[in-house]
Design a protein around this motif. Structure first.
Motif, PDB file in Angstrom:
ATOM      1  N   GLU A  99     -85.961  -0.135  27.794  1.00 46.36           N
ATOM      2  CA  GLU A  99     -86.848   0.790  27.105  1.00 46.36           C
ATOM      3  C   GLU A  99     -87.761   1.448  28.134  1.00 46.36           C
ATOM      4  N   VAL A 100     -87.815   2.741  28.086  1.00 42.41           N
ATOM      5  CA  VAL A 100     -88.698   3.458  28.997  1.00 42.41           C
ATOM      6  C   VAL A 100     -89.705   4.220  28.141  1.00 42.41           C
ATOM      7  N   PRO A 101     -90.846   3.612  27.857  1.00 37.83           N
ATOM      8  CA  PRO A 101     -91.824   4.330  27.030  1.00 37.83           C
ATOM      9  C   PRO A 101     -92.378   5.524  27.813  1.00 37.83           C
ATOM     10  N   ARG A 102     -92.711   6.530  27.085  1.00 38.40           N
ATOM     11  CA  ARG A 102     -93.234   7.774  27.680  1.00 38.40           C
ATOM     12  C   ARG A 102     -92.285   8.274  28.769  1.00 38.40           C
ATOM     13  N   PHE A 103     -91.015   8.314  28.400  1.00 43.23           N
ATOM     14  CA  PHE A 103     -89.941   8.717  29.290  1.00 43.23           C
ATOM     15  C   PHE A 103     -90.183  10.097  29.882  1.00 43.23           C
ATOM     16  N   TYR A 104     -90.764  10.959  29.032  1.00 41.58           N
ATOM     17  CA  TYR A 104     -90.899  12.365  29.424  1.00 41.58           C
ATOM     18  C   TYR A 104     -91.973  12.589  30.460  1.00 41.58           C
ATOM     19  N   SER A 105     -92.886  11.615  30.628  1.00 40.09           N
ATOM     20  CA  SER A 105     -94.044  11.932  31.456  1.00 40.09           C
ATOM     21  C   SER A 105     -93.841  11.654  32.947  1.00 40.09           C
ATOM     22  N   PHE A 106     -92.664  11.234  33.327  1.00 40.40           N
ATOM     23  CA  PHE A 106     -92.400  11.096  34.771  1.00 40.40           C
ATOM     24  C   PHE A 106     -90.896  11.212  35.002  1.00 40.40           C
ATOM     25  N   PRO A 107     -90.493  11.509  36.186  1.00 42.82           N
ATOM     26  CA  PRO A 107     -89.060  11.638  36.462  1.00 42.82           C
ATOM     27  C   PRO A 107     -88.425  10.263  36.438  1.00 42.82           C
ATOM     28  N   ALA A 108     -88.025   9.882  35.270  1.00 35.23           N
ATOM     29  CA  ALA A 108     -87.802   8.514  34.901  1.00 35.23           C
ATOM     30  C   ALA A 108     -87.058   7.648  35.899  1.00 35.23           C
ATOM     31  N   LEU A 109     -85.790   7.813  35.978  1.00 35.97           N
ATOM     32  CA  LEU A 109     -85.022   6.844  36.752  1.00 35.97           C
ATOM     33  C   LEU A 109     -84.681   7.369  38.141  1.00 35.97           C
ATOM     34  N   PHE A 110     -85.483   8.334  38.591  1.00 34.77           N
ATOM     35  CA  PHE A 110     -85.204   8.907  39.912  1.00 34.77           C
ATOM     36  C   PHE A 110     -85.169   7.850  41.005  1.00 34.77           C
ATOM     37  N   PHE A 111     -86.043   6.867  40.841  1.00 36.60           N
ATOM     38  CA  PHE A 111     -86.132   5.846  41.883  1.00 36.60           C
ATOM     39  C   PHE A 111     -84.830   5.074  42.023  1.00 36.60           C
ATOM     40  N   LEU A 112     -84.000   5.153  40.995  1.00 34.53           N
ATOM     41  CA  LEU A 112     -82.736   4.431  41.057  1.00 34.53           C
ATOM     42  C   LEU A 112     -81.663   5.232  41.778  1.00 34.53           C
ATOM     43  N   GLN A 113     -82.015   6.467  42.138  1.00 36.68           N
ATOM     44  CA  GLN A 113     -81.013   7.372  42.680  1.00 36.68           C
ATOM     45  C   GLN A 113     -80.240   6.803  43.867  1.00 36.68           C
ATOM     46  N   PRO A 114     -80.959   6.283  44.903  1.00 37.43           N
ATOM     47  CA  PRO A 114     -80.217   5.745  46.048  1.00 37.43           C
ATOM     48  C   PRO A 114     -79.306   4.592  45.633  1.00 37.43           C
ATOM     49  N   LEU A 115     -79.794   3.846  44.668  1.00 29.34           N
ATOM     50  CA  LEU A 115     -79.043   2.699  44.198  1.00 29.34           C
ATOM     51  C   LEU A 115     -77.764   3.145  43.513  1.00 29.34           C
TER      52      LEU A 115
ATOM     53  N   ASP B  99     -75.431  -1.655  49.917  1.00 25.42           N
ATOM     54  CA  ASP B  99     -74.032  -1.374  50.220  1.00 25.42           C
ATOM     55  C   ASP B  99     -73.054  -2.251  49.456  1.00 25.42           C
ATOM     56  N   ARG B 100     -73.523  -3.458  49.114  1.00 28.04           N
ATOM     57  CA  ARG B 100     -72.581  -4.377  48.464  1.00 28.04           C
ATOM     58  C   ARG B 100     -72.660  -4.347  46.942  1.00 28.04           C
ATOM     59  N   LEU B 101     -73.612  -3.570  46.463  1.00 29.00           N
ATOM     60  CA  LEU B 101     -73.800  -3.538  45.016  1.00 29.00           C
ATOM     61  C   LEU B 101     -72.542  -3.044  44.303  1.00 29.00           C
ATOM     62  N   GLU B 102     -72.113  -3.788  43.322  1.00 25.92           N
ATOM     63  CA  GLU B 102     -70.916  -3.394  42.571  1.00 25.92           C
ATOM     64  C   GLU B 102     -71.233  -3.010  41.129  1.00 25.92           C
ATOM     65  N   ALA B 103     -72.175  -3.728  40.552  1.00 27.36           N
ATOM     66  CA  ALA B 103     -72.445  -3.470  39.134  1.00 27.36           C
ATOM     67  C   ALA B 103     -73.931  -3.435  38.859  1.00 27.36           C
ATOM     68  N   VAL B 104     -74.346  -2.401  38.135  1.00 21.76           N
ATOM     69  CA  VAL B 104     -75.715  -2.335  37.642  1.00 21.76           C
ATOM     70  C   VAL B 104     -75.619  -2.266  36.124  1.00 21.76           C
ATOM     71  N   VAL B 105     -76.246  -3.195  35.460  1.00 24.82           N
ATOM     72  CA  VAL B 105     -76.194  -3.193  33.993  1.00 24.82           C
ATOM     73  C   VAL B 105     -77.579  -2.893  33.449  1.00 24.82           C
TER      74      VAL B 105
ATOM     75  N   SER C  99     -82.859  -4.801  50.036  1.00 26.34           N
ATOM     76  CA  SER C  99     -82.110  -3.796  50.785  1.00 26.34           C
ATOM     77  C   SER C  99     -81.255  -4.502  51.844  1.00 26.34           C
ATOM     78  N   ASP C 100     -80.040  -4.058  51.952  1.00 30.26           N
ATOM     79  CA  ASP C 100     -79.089  -4.648  52.919  1.00 30.26           C
ATOM     80  C   ASP C 100     -78.785  -6.118  52.655  1.00 30.26           C
ATOM     81  N   SER C 101     -79.014  -6.568  51.432  1.00 30.71           N
ATOM     82  CA  SER C 101     -78.698  -7.960  51.105  1.00 30.71           C
ATOM     83  C   SER C 101     -77.262  -8.056  50.602  1.00 30.71           C
ATOM     84  N   ASN C 102     -76.868  -9.264  50.203  1.00 29.85           N
ATOM     85  CA  ASN C 102     -75.527  -9.447  49.665  1.00 29.85           C
ATOM     86  C   ASN C 102     -75.469  -9.222  48.147  1.00 29.85           C
TER      87      ASN C 102
END
Ligand code: NAG
Ligand code: NAG
Ligand code: NAG
Ligand code: NAG
Ligand code: NAG
Ligand code: NAG
Length: 786
Positions: free
Chosen positions: A323-339, A312-318, A283-286
């Protein structure tokens, strides 16, 4: 001392000899590589136990990978002085003699990975001045030789090293490596790392670290390595590692402190908490680029996102192949939301959420109501979920979307119109219980799969379609090829096609392969011919086995493969056979009719019949005769008959009764009957012969009949009058009897000289006259107008 020298000399000579001998025998037993082209030999997977002979001094590239090499001898590469690339990975090399690579001064690339080397020697490299790429991964060495191993390799750019046995790295290992750009380290079991070792060569552009063990057990060691390699200009890749707990991520603090900008996780397993910890640490890194490739994201426990990371400096997320096994059993990529809130470039190209529990509503939410999130998506796989409607509008704005796999949902029907992105090329709607297709199907499609549905017709025009899969439906006729001008492949197995013809196939301009096997075929002659004809000469090939084209009818061949059925010519060309037969019969008929006409057969038959009848009738006695003479004459001679003959004979004393066809024939009666009748009832038959007579058909009949009679009775009823001289040759041959009669019998010639007339009439009367004449009734027709 002298003795000593001599002994020494002897031994030396002997040794040289032995060496020569060995050399000789080695080169004799050396295998050959037969896969050389110009300057490259690819002897991969040739089961070679030793290095093969060089076909020429110019070989620049030698691939000996996947063989069984064990020892590399000093003289193995003597003949390969031009070598630039030497690949020997995946052999069983345990030992390399010290001088083995000495001749290879031009070598740029050396691959010794995945062998069994347990010690590395600096001597090997001492002459490799040109070496740029060296791969030593996957061997058994515990450390990198005795130190200064790579000292001579002044030009080395990439170095792969390490393996499950690598135990320690010392500072002296990397001395002299000034130009290194890329390092790949497999240190999965690394125990010792001398701080500062890799820092000697900073900054290295690309560093890939496989530090599974250290990440789990020795984070300090990882930290030491990272603090040596981490640099703003270095891309760090972490590979082949399992990140399961938060504490494993602590070393990444170093990367943050040292200003790392690019981090890639490749082929790793990572729990969500570990991933969140990583993001929090940076967090807050370059950090500007963060990638997950070939990665499994595993849920263990969802921690709170107490302090959302600031990127803040993030430009690209690839995300590539995540693979997200058992995708349905949790709110999958929510944790990536701020990112994702702050990044300027998210590249999500492939999303596979197949085999989940997505409903129409959940999909709508995920696709942001079709407002165009996931803009870079190219492939979307939502097969085998719980969708009930084809919601094309969710994808309309994804203008990079090429492939959608919606197979295995339960749609049952499709709307009349849909709104797909124009980029869509692949659509899989197999096993979705569709009963009917509509113009909902996107026109831009190249590949369409509608197999295993309930379709009965397929008739939607798709001008760009190259592959069509409609097997396992209930379609009863081959789709019209004109609707699919680009179609190259068609799979239509197991439908209700009863038949198809080469005409149907010719409708497809570009079709190359057809799969239409099924057991519903009516094995008509045309179809069987199509199956048995020589398809190798044909544009279209059958992609499936001929055995799968089974006849359902006719009964005689039910269950047989259409290619094995043989039908008879008559079965195959019924119409033709019948028409040939009928025209044959007709022809014979016409021939007979023609012949009958030509030879007056009908007339002869009738005449024969009449004659037979006449014969059966009792012959009239003299007294019953009605006429003295029946006069047969040509119409052209009627002038003479009426002007001379009739007056002369009928007005004579006693008058003679003549029968003239014009006057005395029963009107309406058949002419032949009349003739026969007239001849029967007459004492004599008088032929008025002239050129006309001979030419007249009508008279011929009379003559014919008389012929019969003459032949039959051999009597002298015939009296011939010659009106003009007749060349006997002009009388047709069939009147041979007439000719004979004319030859044998005297005939009366109509005299030119008037003085001879009375005698002519006298003779004629005498010839006709009956011994005792009684009254006939021939004249009773006198007034009848013919
Ligand atoms: C040699 O051939 C193998 C396949 O037999 C191939 O995988 C390999 O890349 C080739 N090597 C070179 C250097 O082209
Ligand atoms: C990093 O790379 C850039 C060019 O890509 C260069 O200008 C800069 O000097 C480098 N930084 C360091 C510390 O080497
Ligand atoms: C990741 O987990 C799978 C099993 O889910 C395993 O097969 C694979 O080897 C693991 N990969 C790594 C790098 O640990
Ligand atoms: C991050 O980048 C900024 C400017 O690009 C630089 O001034 C700063 O020193 C960097 N931080 C670290 C830790 O390298
Ligand atoms: C979608 O996922 C299934 C497995 O669930 C796979 O068989 C299919 O090939 C995938 N489709 C595409 C287009 O990748
Ligand atoms: C469509 O999906 C089915 C089921 O997932 C699969 O078997 C089939 O191969 C796919 N079709 C194409 C053309 O990839």
């Amino acid at each position: 001392t002298k003795l000593c020298w001599e002994t020494y000399f002897l031994i030396l000579t002997f040794l040289t000899f032995v060496d020569l001998l060995m050399h000789q025998s080695f080169s004799l037993s050396r295998p050959q590589c037969h896969r050389c082209e110009q300057t490259a030999c690819n002897c991969s997977r040739q089961n070679l136990g030793t290095v093969p002979t060089a076909p020429s001094m110019l070989i620049a590239e030698l691939d000996l990978s996947f063989n069984t090499l064990q020892t590399i001898m000093n003289n193995d590469f003597v003949a390969f002085a031009s070598l630039q690339t030497l690949i020997m990975n995946n052999n069983r090399i345990q030992k390399i003699q010290e001088q083995a690579f000495v001749p290879l001064t031009n070598l740029e690339k050396l691959d010794l990975s995945f062998n069994r080397l347990d010690t590395l020697s600096a001597g090997w490299f001492k002459n490799l001045f040109s070496l740029q790429h060296l791969n030593l991964l996957g061997n058994k060495y515990k450390m990198l030789g005795q130190g200064n191993l790579f000292q001579p390799l002044k030009r080395l750019k990439t170095l792969h090293f390490g393996g499950p046995d690598l135990h320690s790295i010392r500072k002296s290992d990397f001395s002299g490596l000034g130009r290194l750009e890329k390092v790949v380290l497999d240190g999965r079991n690394l125990q010792v790392y001398a701080e500062g070792s890799l820092r000697q060569i900073e900054p290295i552009k690309y560093v890939t670290l496989g530090l599974n063990g250290p990440f789990l057990r020795n984070q300090a060691l990882v930290g030491a390595i990272l603090s040596d390699v981490a640099h703003p200009n270095t891309t760090l890749t972490f590979a082949d590692t399992w990140f399961s707990a938060k504490y494993q991520m602590f070393p990444f603090k170093v990367t943050r402190d040292r200003g790392t900008t690019s981090v890639i996780f490749k082929n790793v397993n990572m729990t969500i908490p570990a991933c969140m910890e990583f993001l929090n640490l940076l967090s807050d890194s370059n950090l500007t680029m963060f990638a997950l490739e070939d990665t499994q994201l595993i849920l263990s426990s969802v921690g709170d996102i107490a302090y959302p990371p600031h990127m803040d400096r993030l430009e690209a997320v690839v995300f590539k192949n995540v693979e997200v096994p058992r995708f349905y059993s949790f709110p999958a990529l929510f944790f990536l939301q701020p990112l994702l809130n702050v990044v300027r470039r998210v590249s999500l190209e492939y999303m596979d959420v197949s085999d989940n529990l997505f409903s129409d509503l959940a999909l709508t939410q995920m696709m942001c109501d079709g407002k165009g999130g996931l803009w870079s998506l190219q492939t979307f796989n939502i097969s085998r979920n719980y969708l009930h409607s084809i919601s094309s509008q969710l994808f309309t704005k994804l203008d990079k979307l090429k492939n959608i796999d919606m197979s295995g949902n339960v749609f049952r029907s499709m709307p009349e119109t849909c709104y797909w992105p124009p980029s869509l090329q692949f659509l899989n709607l197999s096993s979705t219980h569709l009963a009917k297709v509509t113009t909902c199907l996107p026109v831009s499609l190249h590949i369409l799969d509608l197999s295993d549905n309930d379709l009965t017709v397929f008739n939607i025009e798709l001008p760009f379609l190259t592959e069509l899969y409609i097997s396992g439906n209930k379609i009863s006729s081959l789709p019209d090829g004109g609707l699919y001008p680009c179609l190259v492949f068609l799979s239509i197995q197991n439908n209700d096609l009863q038949t198809f013809s080469s005409n149907n196939l010719n409708g497809y301009n570009n079709l190359k392969s057809l799969e239409a096997g099924s057991d519903t075929y009516v094995c008509s002659c045309g179809f069987v011919a199509l199956m048995t004809s020589d398809w190798t000469n044909h544009r279209i090939t059958f992609g499936d086995e001929f055995k799968s084209y089974i006849c359902a009818s006719p009964d005689a061949v039910r269950g047989e493969s259409a290619a094995d059925v043989r039908l008879s010519v008559f079965e195959c060309h019924t119409a033709l056979a019948f028409s040939v037969l009928c025209s044959g019969i007709l022809l014979v008929f016409l021939l007979i009719a023609g012949l009958c006409h030509k030879f007056s057969v009908v007339w002869y038959m009738k005449m024969t019949w009449a004659w037979l009848r006449a014969k059966r009738k009792p012959k009239l006695r003299k007294g019953e005769l009605e006429y003295d003479a029946f006069v047969s004459y040509s119409e052209m001679d009627s002038g003479w008959v009426e002007a001379h003959l009739v007056p002369e004979l009928e007005q004579a004393e006693p008058p003679l009764r003549l029968c003239l066809h014009k006057r005395d024939f029963v009107p309406g009666g058949w002419i032949l009957d009349n003739i026969i009748d007239a001849i029967e009832k007459s004492h004599r038959t008088l032929f008025v012969l002239s050129q006309h007579f001979v030419r007249s058909e009508w008279c011929k009949y009379e003559l014919d009949y008389t012929h019969f009679r003459l032949f039959d009775q051999n009597d002298d009823t015939v009296v011939l009058i010659l009106l003009e001289p007749i060349d006997k040759e002009t009388i047709p041959k069939k009147f041979c009897k007439l000719r004979r009669v004319m030859n044998s019998r005297t005939y009366l010639e109509w005299p030119d000289d008037d003085g001879l007339m009375p005698r002519f009439w006298q003779s004629l009367r005498t010839a006709i006259k009956r011994p005792d004449t009684d009254d006939g009734n021939c004249l009773q027709f006198d007034n009848v107008d013919f």
